[in-house]
Design a protein around this motif. Sequence first.
Motif, PDB file in Angstrom:
ATOM      1  N   LYS A  44      28.828 -33.615  51.451  1.00  0.00           N
ATOM      2  CA  LYS A  44      29.635 -34.643  50.796  1.00  0.00           C
ATOM      3  C   LYS A  44      29.631 -34.383  49.302  1.00  0.00           C
ATOM      4  CE  LYS A  44      31.116 -37.555  53.985  1.00  0.00           C
ATOM      5  NZ  LYS A  44      32.550 -37.872  54.150  1.00  0.00           N
ATOM      6  N   VAL A  45      30.786 -34.575  48.655  1.00  0.00           N
ATOM      7  CA  VAL A  45      30.907 -34.360  47.212  1.00  0.00           C
ATOM      8  C   VAL A  45      31.628 -35.540  46.583  1.00  0.00           C
ATOM      9  CG1 VAL A  45      30.860 -31.847  47.433  1.00  0.00           C
ATOM     10  CG2 VAL A  45      33.048 -33.050  47.486  1.00  0.00           C
ATOM     11  N   CYS A  46      31.659 -35.549  45.269  1.00  0.00           N
ATOM     12  CA  CYS A  46      32.330 -36.611  44.512  1.00  0.00           C
ATOM     13  C   CYS A  46      31.835 -37.993  44.915  1.00  0.00           C
ATOM     14  CB  CYS A  46      33.851 -36.524  44.670  1.00  0.00           C
ATOM     15  SG  CYS A  46      34.597 -35.315  43.563  1.00  0.00           S
ATOM     16  N   GLY A  47      30.519 -38.145  44.911  1.00  0.00           N
ATOM     17  CA  GLY A  47      29.944 -39.448  45.203  1.00  0.00           C
ATOM     18  C   GLY A  47      30.274 -39.953  46.589  1.00  0.00           C
ATOM     19  N   GLY A  48      30.512 -39.036  47.532  1.00  0.00           N
ATOM     20  CA  GLY A  48      30.789 -39.408  48.905  1.00  0.00           C
ATOM     21  C   GLY A  48      32.259 -39.524  49.247  1.00  0.00           C
ATOM     22  N   ALA A  49      33.142 -39.400  48.252  1.00  0.00           N
ATOM     23  CA  ALA A  49      34.572 -39.612  48.502  1.00  0.00           C
ATOM     24  C   ALA A  49      35.226 -38.475  49.280  1.00  0.00           C
ATOM     25  CB  ALA A  49      35.303 -39.815  47.176  1.00  0.00           C
ATOM     26  N   LYS A  64      30.243 -16.544  39.833  1.00  0.00           N
ATOM     27  CA  LYS A  64      29.180 -16.682  38.840  1.00  0.00           C
ATOM     28  C   LYS A  64      28.846 -18.159  38.691  1.00  0.00           C
ATOM     29  CE  LYS A  64      30.248 -12.516  36.219  1.00  0.00           C
ATOM     30  NZ  LYS A  64      30.561 -11.922  34.896  1.00  0.00           N
ATOM     31  N   GLY A  65      27.653 -18.514  39.029  1.00  0.00           N
ATOM     32  CA  GLY A  65      27.233 -19.902  38.942  1.00  0.00           C
ATOM     33  C   GLY A  65      27.424 -20.627  40.257  1.00  0.00           C
ATOM     34  N   GLU A  66      26.526 -21.531  40.544  1.00  0.00           N
ATOM     35  CA  GLU A  66      26.576 -22.278  41.788  1.00  0.00           C
ATOM     36  C   GLU A  66      27.589 -23.418  41.701  1.00  0.00           C
ATOM     37  OE1 GLU A  66      22.570 -23.542  42.261  1.00  0.00           O
ATOM     38  OE2 GLU A  66      21.863 -21.580  42.955  1.00  0.00           O
ATOM     39  N   PHE A  67      27.873 -24.032  42.845  1.00  0.00           N
ATOM     40  CA  PHE A  67      28.755 -25.187  42.896  1.00  0.00           C
ATOM     41  C   PHE A  67      28.108 -26.354  42.148  1.00  0.00           C
ATOM     42  CE2 PHE A  67      30.199 -29.154  44.759  1.00  0.00           C
ATOM     43  CZ  PHE A  67      31.565 -28.988  44.790  1.00  0.00           C
ATOM     44  N   VAL A  68      28.898 -26.978  41.268  1.00  0.00           N
ATOM     45  CA  VAL A  68      28.400 -28.111  40.484  1.00  0.00           C
ATOM     46  C   VAL A  68      29.310 -29.305  40.724  1.00  0.00           C
ATOM     47  CG1 VAL A  68      27.833 -28.978  38.193  1.00  0.00           C
ATOM     48  CG2 VAL A  68      27.475 -26.564  38.726  1.00  0.00           C
ATOM     49  N   ASP A  69      28.710 -30.434  41.056  1.00  0.00           N
ATOM     50  CA  ASP A  69      29.442 -31.685  41.283  1.00  0.00           C
ATOM     51  C   ASP A  69      28.961 -32.661  40.214  1.00  0.00           C
ATOM     52  OD1 ASP A  69      30.497 -34.066  42.144  1.00  0.00           O
ATOM     53  OD2 ASP A  69      29.656 -33.981  44.159  1.00  0.00           O
ATOM     54  N   TYR A  70      29.893 -33.073  39.338  1.00  0.00           N
ATOM     55  CA  TYR A  70      29.492 -33.889  38.197  1.00  0.00           C
ATOM     56  C   TYR A  70      29.491 -35.394  38.493  1.00  0.00           C
ATOM     57  CZ  TYR A  70      29.712 -29.716  35.332  1.00  0.00           C
ATOM     58  OH  TYR A  70      29.485 -28.461  34.807  1.00  0.00           O
ATOM     59  N   ALA A  71      29.681 -35.789  39.746  1.00  0.00           N
ATOM     60  CA  ALA A  71      29.575 -37.209  40.097  1.00  0.00           C
ATOM     61  C   ALA A  71      28.097 -37.582  40.167  1.00  0.00           C
ATOM     62  CB  ALA A  71      30.248 -37.475  41.438  1.00  0.00           C
ATOM     63  N   LEU A  77      33.291 -47.277  42.525  1.00  0.00           N
ATOM     64  CA  LEU A  77      32.589 -48.544  42.351  1.00  0.00           C
ATOM     65  C   LEU A  77      33.219 -49.393  41.257  1.00  0.00           C
ATOM     66  CD1 LEU A  77      28.813 -47.581  42.679  1.00  0.00           C
ATOM     67  CD2 LEU A  77      30.342 -48.547  44.402  1.00  0.00           C
ATOM     68  N   SER A  78      34.165 -48.829  40.522  1.00  0.00           N
ATOM     69  CA  SER A  78      34.840 -49.564  39.451  1.00  0.00           C
ATOM     70  C   SER A  78      36.335 -49.274  39.523  1.00  0.00           C
ATOM     71  CB  SER A  78      34.282 -49.155  38.085  1.00  0.00           C
ATOM     72  OG  SER A  78      34.497 -47.777  37.859  1.00  0.00           O
ATOM     73  N   LEU A  79      37.088 -49.873  38.625  1.00  0.00           N
ATOM     74  CA  LEU A  79      38.548 -49.757  38.660  1.00  0.00           C
ATOM     75  C   LEU A  79      39.054 -48.402  38.173  1.00  0.00           C
ATOM     76  CD1 LEU A  79      39.477 -53.345  37.476  1.00  0.00           C
ATOM     77  CD2 LEU A  79      39.890 -52.362  39.734  1.00  0.00           C
ATOM     78  N   THR A  80      38.220 -47.649  37.496  1.00  0.00           N
ATOM     79  CA  THR A  80      38.549 -46.266  37.140  1.00  0.00           C
ATOM     80  C   THR A  80      37.332 -45.407  37.442  1.00  0.00           C
ATOM     81  OG1 THR A  80      37.809 -46.534  34.845  1.00  0.00           O
ATOM     82  CG2 THR A  80      40.142 -46.919  35.313  1.00  0.00           C
ATOM     83  N   ASP A  81      37.565 -44.193  37.865  1.00  0.00           N
ATOM     84  CA  ASP A  81      36.453 -43.295  38.164  1.00  0.00           C
ATOM     85  C   ASP A  81      36.971 -41.873  38.143  1.00  0.00           C
ATOM     86  OD1 ASP A  81      33.913 -42.452  38.788  1.00  0.00           O
ATOM     87  OD2 ASP A  81      33.686 -43.770  40.525  1.00  0.00           O
ATOM     88  N   SER A  82      36.064 -40.920  38.030  1.00  0.00           N
ATOM     89  CA  SER A  82      36.469 -39.518  38.046  1.00  0.00           C
ATOM     90  C   SER A  82      35.313 -38.664  38.523  1.00  0.00           C
ATOM     91  CB  SER A  82      36.925 -39.049  36.652  1.00  0.00           C
ATOM     92  OG  SER A  82      35.851 -39.088  35.745  1.00  0.00           O
ATOM     93  N   CYS A  83      35.656 -37.489  38.986  1.00  0.00           N
ATOM     94  CA  CYS A  83      34.667 -36.528  39.461  1.00  0.00           C
ATOM     95  C   CYS A  83      35.219 -35.132  39.207  1.00  0.00           C
ATOM     96  CB  CYS A  83      34.412 -36.753  40.950  1.00  0.00           C
ATOM     97  SG  CYS A  83      33.616 -35.357  41.773  1.00  0.00           S
TER      98      CYS A  83
END
Length: 210
Positions: A44-49, A64-71, A77-83
């Motif tokens: 699961k990525v992006c905070g479960g989305a 080059k470099g591993e997978f990175v998920d910035y969530a 959980l709010s009216l705006t969000d991003s990942c």
Amino acid sequence: MTISRKRAFLAVAAFVALLGLTAGVLFWQKHESPGLVAIDVPRKVCGGALSGPAVAPLFPKKGKGEFVDYADAPFALSLTDSCMMKAGGRAAELRLYTHYDTSAKEWSAHDDTWNDSPGYTKLSLGTATGHAGSFFARLNWDCNSRLHGSVVLSIWINYYGPREGYGDVPKGKRGHFAELAGEALRYSAGEKGLKCERAAELPQGAPTVG
């Protein structure tokens, strides 16, 4: 030189050449792409989305470099969000916006400023409407949220290639990319997100393209 000696000489020469070729191939494999690692995407990525297997085809198998998920928290959980997800010199971004005092149809028309973009096409998922291009997908849906009242729930997904700025979604993945927008919309509208009434009525699967 006799025929038998010639044959023996040619056999030895061929064997030496084969050894040299094998050594060259092994050296190339070792040094051709230094620093590359296998890119493993979590379940699961992006905070479960989003599901990891659905996201993985957007990234190379090695890079080059591993997978990175910035969530760093559950999504929506709010009216705006991003990942933002990054791996192998590529990135995919999921964004959630909400809009008051409008409808999904009106907002889709208002937001439809990309109609001259390469690969532009319309999208729909049940009563959700939107559009997609070669590097983005958008879906807008009327949500009567038990938390926030009546809003238009907007899902945006953007794709960034190896070069700076937007990049085309990999060949054969356009419909798949739109499917991610549908998955994110269903999650954000559901009980783990904005708790929209009628969220269960959103169809499963990919949006209709065109």
